[in-house]
Design a protein around this motif. Structure first.
Motif, PDB file in Angstrom:
ATOM      1  N   SER A  20     -28.575  -2.777  61.445  1.00 35.99           N
ATOM      2  CA  SER A  20     -29.007  -1.385  61.367  1.00 35.99           C
ATOM      3  C   SER A  20     -30.443  -1.230  61.877  1.00 35.99           C
ATOM      4  CB  SER A  20     -28.884  -0.883  59.925  1.00 35.99           C
ATOM      5  OG  SER A  20     -29.666   0.269  59.719  1.00 35.99           O
ATOM      6  N   GLU A  21     -31.337  -2.119  61.432  1.00 33.80           N
ATOM      7  CA  GLU A  21     -32.735  -2.063  61.903  1.00 33.80           C
ATOM      8  C   GLU A  21     -33.443  -3.371  61.603  1.00 33.80           C
ATOM      9  OE1 GLU A  21     -34.856   1.078  59.802  1.00 33.80           O
ATOM     10  OE2 GLU A  21     -34.138   0.396  57.847  1.00 33.80           O
ATOM     11  N   ILE A  22     -34.445  -3.663  62.406  1.00 28.28           N
ATOM     12  CA  ILE A  22     -35.331  -4.814  62.184  1.00 28.28           C
ATOM     13  C   ILE A  22     -36.738  -4.267  62.279  1.00 28.28           C
ATOM     14  CG2 ILE A  22     -36.072  -7.078  63.049  1.00 28.28           C
ATOM     15  CD1 ILE A  22     -33.301  -7.444  64.281  1.00 28.28           C
ATOM     16  N   PHE A  23     -37.559  -4.489  61.250  1.00 24.22           N
ATOM     17  CA  PHE A  23     -38.916  -3.930  61.285  1.00 24.22           C
ATOM     18  C   PHE A  23     -39.892  -4.773  60.480  1.00 24.22           C
ATOM     19  CE2 PHE A  23     -39.109  -2.190  56.972  1.00 24.22           C
ATOM     20  CZ  PHE A  23     -37.772  -2.005  56.645  1.00 24.22           C
TER      21      PHE A  23
ATOM     22  N   THR B 284     -28.880  -5.187  57.738  1.00 26.54           N
ATOM     23  CA  THR B 284     -27.542  -5.186  58.326  1.00 26.54           C
ATOM     24  C   THR B 284     -26.853  -3.850  58.052  1.00 26.54           C
ATOM     25  OG1 THR B 284     -26.532  -6.127  56.342  1.00 26.54           O
ATOM     26  CG2 THR B 284     -27.348  -7.693  57.995  1.00 26.54           C
ATOM     27  N   GLY B 285     -25.851  -3.561  58.849  1.00 28.01           N
ATOM     28  CA  GLY B 285     -25.090  -2.314  58.692  1.00 28.01           C
ATOM     29  C   GLY B 285     -23.751  -2.589  58.030  1.00 28.01           C
ATOM     30  N   GLY B 286     -23.397  -1.701  57.101  1.00 25.75           N
ATOM     31  CA  GLY B 286     -22.099  -1.824  56.437  1.00 25.75           C
ATOM     32  C   GLY B 286     -22.242  -2.251  54.990  1.00 25.75           C
ATOM     33  N   CYS B 287     -21.446  -1.612  54.130  1.00 26.62           N
ATOM     34  CA  CYS B 287     -21.527  -1.914  52.696  1.00 26.62           C
ATOM     35  C   CYS B 287     -20.153  -1.726  52.055  1.00 26.62           C
ATOM     36  CB  CYS B 287     -22.546  -0.998  52.017  1.00 26.62           C
ATOM     37  SG  CYS B 287     -23.097  -1.594  50.394  1.00 26.62           S
ATOM     38  N   ASP B 288     -19.861  -2.559  51.049  1.00 27.32           N
ATOM     39  CA  ASP B 288     -18.625  -2.408  50.278  1.00 27.32           C
ATOM     40  C   ASP B 288     -18.832  -1.456  49.096  1.00 27.32           C
ATOM     41  OD1 ASP B 288     -20.404  -4.507  49.604  1.00 27.32           O
ATOM     42  OD2 ASP B 288     -18.918  -5.450  48.293  1.00 27.32           O
ATOM     43  N   PHE B 289     -20.065  -1.019  48.896  1.00 25.38           N
ATOM     44  CA  PHE B 289     -20.378  -0.096  47.800  1.00 25.38           C
ATOM     45  C   PHE B 289     -20.842   1.237  48.392  1.00 25.38           C
ATOM     46  CE2 PHE B 289     -21.470  -2.805  43.754  1.00 25.38           C
ATOM     47  CZ  PHE B 289     -20.233  -3.411  43.836  1.00 25.38           C
ATOM     48  N   ARG B 290     -20.866   2.245  47.556  1.00 30.40           N
ATOM     49  CA  ARG B 290     -21.456   3.534  47.942  1.00 30.40           C
ATOM     50  C   ARG B 290     -22.081   4.114  46.679  1.00 30.40           C
ATOM     51  NH1 ARG B 290     -23.702   7.871  48.114  1.00 30.40           N
ATOM     52  NH2 ARG B 290     -23.273   9.517  49.628  1.00 30.40           N
ATOM     53  N   CYS B 291     -23.303   3.647  46.384  1.00 33.17           N
ATOM     54  CA  CYS B 291     -23.980   4.027  45.140  1.00 33.17           C
ATOM     55  C   CYS B 291     -24.385   5.503  45.197  1.00 33.17           C
ATOM     56  CB  CYS B 291     -25.215   3.161  44.923  1.00 33.17           C
ATOM     57  SG  CYS B 291     -24.802   1.412  44.729  1.00 33.17           S
TER      58      CYS B 291
ATOM     59  N   ASP C 219     -30.363   4.637  48.807  1.00 34.96           N
ATOM     60  CA  ASP C 219     -31.528   5.078  49.590  1.00 34.96           C
ATOM     61  C   ASP C 219     -31.487   4.578  51.037  1.00 34.96           C
ATOM     62  OD1 ASP C 219     -32.029   2.432  49.052  1.00 34.96           O
ATOM     63  OD2 ASP C 219     -34.035   2.734  48.224  1.00 34.96           O
ATOM     64  N   THR C 220     -30.353   3.996  51.441  1.00 32.55           N
ATOM     65  CA  THR C 220     -30.223   3.530  52.828  1.00 32.55           C
ATOM     66  C   THR C 220     -28.830   3.869  53.365  1.00 32.55           C
ATOM     67  OG1 THR C 220     -29.624   1.363  51.936  1.00 32.55           O
ATOM     68  CG2 THR C 220     -31.896   1.618  52.747  1.00 32.55           C
ATOM     69  N   LEU C 221     -28.466   5.137  53.214  1.00 33.14           N
ATOM     70  CA  LEU C 221     -27.129   5.559  53.662  1.00 33.14           C
ATOM     71  C   LEU C 221     -26.919   5.309  55.152  1.00 33.14           C
ATOM     72  CD1 LEU C 221     -26.556   8.839  51.611  1.00 33.14           C
ATOM     73  CD2 LEU C 221     -25.250   6.708  51.456  1.00 33.14           C
ATOM     74  N   TYR C 222     -28.012   5.329  55.919  1.00 29.70           N
ATOM     75  CA  TYR C 222     -27.894   5.072  57.370  1.00 29.70           C
ATOM     76  C   TYR C 222     -27.456   3.637  57.665  1.00 29.70           C
ATOM     77  CZ  TYR C 222     -32.529   3.143  56.493  1.00 29.70           C
ATOM     78  OH  TYR C 222     -33.576   2.418  55.979  1.00 29.70           O
ATOM     79  N   ALA C 223     -27.484   2.776  56.655  1.00 27.59           N
ATOM     80  CA  ALA C 223     -26.987   1.403  56.815  1.00 27.59           C
ATOM     81  C   ALA C 223     -25.698   1.191  56.022  1.00 27.59           C
ATOM     82  CB  ALA C 223     -28.054   0.398  56.354  1.00 27.59           C
ATOM     83  N   VAL C 224     -25.174   2.266  55.467  1.00 31.27           N
ATOM     84  CA  VAL C 224     -24.010   2.165  54.583  1.00 31.27           C
ATOM     85  C   VAL C 224     -22.826   2.992  55.095  1.00 31.27           C
ATOM     86  CG1 VAL C 224     -23.150   2.768  52.262  1.00 31.27           C
ATOM     87  CG2 VAL C 224     -25.363   1.594  52.526  1.00 31.27           C
ATOM     88  N   GLU C 225     -23.080   4.266  55.366  1.00 35.24           N
ATOM     89  CA  GLU C 225     -22.003   5.187  55.734  1.00 35.24           C
ATOM     90  C   GLU C 225     -21.384   4.816  57.092  1.00 35.24           C
ATOM     91  OE1 GLU C 225     -20.678   7.760  54.245  1.00 35.24           O
ATOM     92  OE2 GLU C 225     -22.068   8.354  52.645  1.00 35.24           O
ATOM     93  N   PRO C 226     -20.050   4.715  57.158  1.00 35.60           N
ATOM     94  CA  PRO C 226     -19.397   4.381  58.435  1.00 35.60           C
ATOM     95  C   PRO C 226     -19.749   5.368  59.549  1.00 35.60           C
ATOM     96  CG  PRO C 226     -17.846   4.192  56.614  1.00 35.60           C
ATOM     97  CD  PRO C 226     -19.094   4.790  56.047  1.00 35.60           C
TER      98      PRO C 226
ATOM     99  N   GLN D   3     -24.946   3.703  65.368  1.00 29.28           N
ATOM    100  CA  GLN D   3     -26.369   3.327  65.412  1.00 29.28           C
ATOM    101  C   GLN D   3     -26.581   1.832  65.145  1.00 29.28           C
ATOM    102  OE1 GLN D   3     -28.706   5.825  62.791  1.00 29.28           O
ATOM    103  NE2 GLN D   3     -27.868   7.717  63.633  1.00 29.28           N
ATOM    104  N   TRP D   4     -25.511   1.143  64.709  1.00 31.01           N
ATOM    105  CA  TRP D   4     -25.660  -0.281  64.412  1.00 31.01           C
ATOM    106  C   TRP D   4     -25.372  -1.080  65.666  1.00 31.01           C
ATOM    107  CZ3 TRP D   4     -21.901   0.196  59.639  1.00 31.01           C
ATOM    108  CH2 TRP D   4     -22.490   1.070  58.700  1.00 31.01           C
TER     109      TRP D   4
END
Lengths: 238, 238
Positions: free
Chosen positions: B5-8, B28-35, B39-46, B51-52
């Motif tokens: 998702s991003e490197i910084f 990294t992009g992608g998650c098995d959870f959706r809390c 605070d990082t939906l841009y790395a979670v939501e399909p 963007q990944w």
């Protein structure tokens, strides 16, 4: 007898490697330094002597036990300069009861009981403090720590001159874990007890320190704010 | 290939036992959870998948080296859930170059390369997240850590129910160092990227947590805020 300015907690350690660890503070009265930006003048200036109390080790531990409900935790010895006080008996007594002890001192004076400490934080003062720095004395303090004592350096940084000094200290003592801490230039003082810390300025200084160290690729120093100032501002007793 | 998702960085770790340690983040992009309060939906939501970027281990290390000027430091693997990605080769490659690796994961999935990590932070999600908690899975993750891997638990607390849950987790895993962290209920979201965290509320919640744990004489958990939120608010890339 031990000269005590205040005993308070439980709260959390706000500075250095033990940041966030629950602790009771035992603040001694009296200091051999008088830093320009001292944030605990009430434990430093001789004019406050009448507020300090001479206590025995068991009187201090009785108060620590009351505050902690008899549940052992980290006791942080701070000041003023707690290394001016006879604390060996306090350490022995508290450790027998399961308490652990950390001290915060500038490294201007060493004591044989440094070897009994669980944690020794040495915080030599940077140029902006107006106080002298003696590397040989700091080295002697480090050597006075015991086999089981965890040692760290904590360096307050107010400006670029302090930063360059910190780089030199780090090079002289590469084996000691180190943290850098932005200086609170608006601490409360006896003259201005209601003075508020400027959090915007403190945050800007923290960000500057992260960028400054990053631009030098200085990656083996932690960079930590005074957490209690961000959370409680200049309030006393937290 | 690893979904990024991003490197910084370099910046500092803002959470947990490594708070204040200079680091480069590899998210990294992608998650098995959706809390609920992610605070990082841009790395979670399909919906952010486009963007990944799929990258090889050496492409990632090339970018980390560029950001760090070739000077080894701590690399923090975060997400999303980085434990969904094949990271063994990245760890091997980076460690050969002197870099150390920490991961932040919820403990819902374990990988054999956990044993290669320098630091493993397991952050099982509390009831307020809306996600399940499986102690057996967490136990398996702990067992997957290597002899040299430093393990910690980091528990986010939004309310009294979360707090009671954290007490139970701590009792189940007494040997693992633990930190408690107030929940940022006003994280920026894709819908509201300019959303500001309410620092007054976050500080009040931090103080509540210190008092709450203190009133239970719960002294073996560290209590730490999200430092980056206090300093940079919800800004991305720091």
């Amino acid at each position: 007898m031990i000269l005590i300015s205040e005993i308070f907690g439980p709260t959390v350690q706000g500075e250095g490697a033990l940041i966030g660890v629950p602790t009771v503070f035992v603040r001694t009265g009296g200091c051999d330094f008088r830093c320009n930006w001292c944030d605990t003048l009430y434990a430093v200036e001789p004019s406050f002597k009448q507020q300090w109390q001479a206590m025995t080790a068991s009187q201090i531990m009785a108060q620590v036990q009351e505050l902690s409900g008899g549940m052992p935790l980290l006791v942080t010895l701070s000041g003023g300069n707690p290394a001016l006080q006879p604390l060996g008996e306090l350490l022995q007594l508290g450790q027998q009861q399961g308490y652990r002890f950390a001290i915060e001192t500038q490294g201007s004076k060493l004591q044989p009981w440094f070897a009994q400490l669980d944690y020794l934080t040495l915080s030599p003062k940077p140029p902006s403090s107006g106080m002298p720095f003696d590397p040989a004395r700091l080295q002697a303090c480090l050597q006075a720590a015991g086999e089981q004592t965890e040692v760290q350096l904590k360096l307050v940084i107010a400006d670029e001159t302090d930063y360059q000094w910190a780089r030199e200290v780090a090079q002289k003592f590469p084996e000691v874990p180190l943290s850098l801490q932005p200086c609170n230039l608006q601490a409360a003082t006896p003259d201005q007890p209601e003075q508020e810390a400027d959090l915007t300025q403190l945050n800007a200084q923290y960000r500057w320190l992260v960028e400054r160290a990053g631009s030098d690729r200085w990656f083996d120093a932690r960079i930590l704010p005074q957490l209690h100032v961000l959370v409680w501002n200049n309030e006393r007793g937290v």
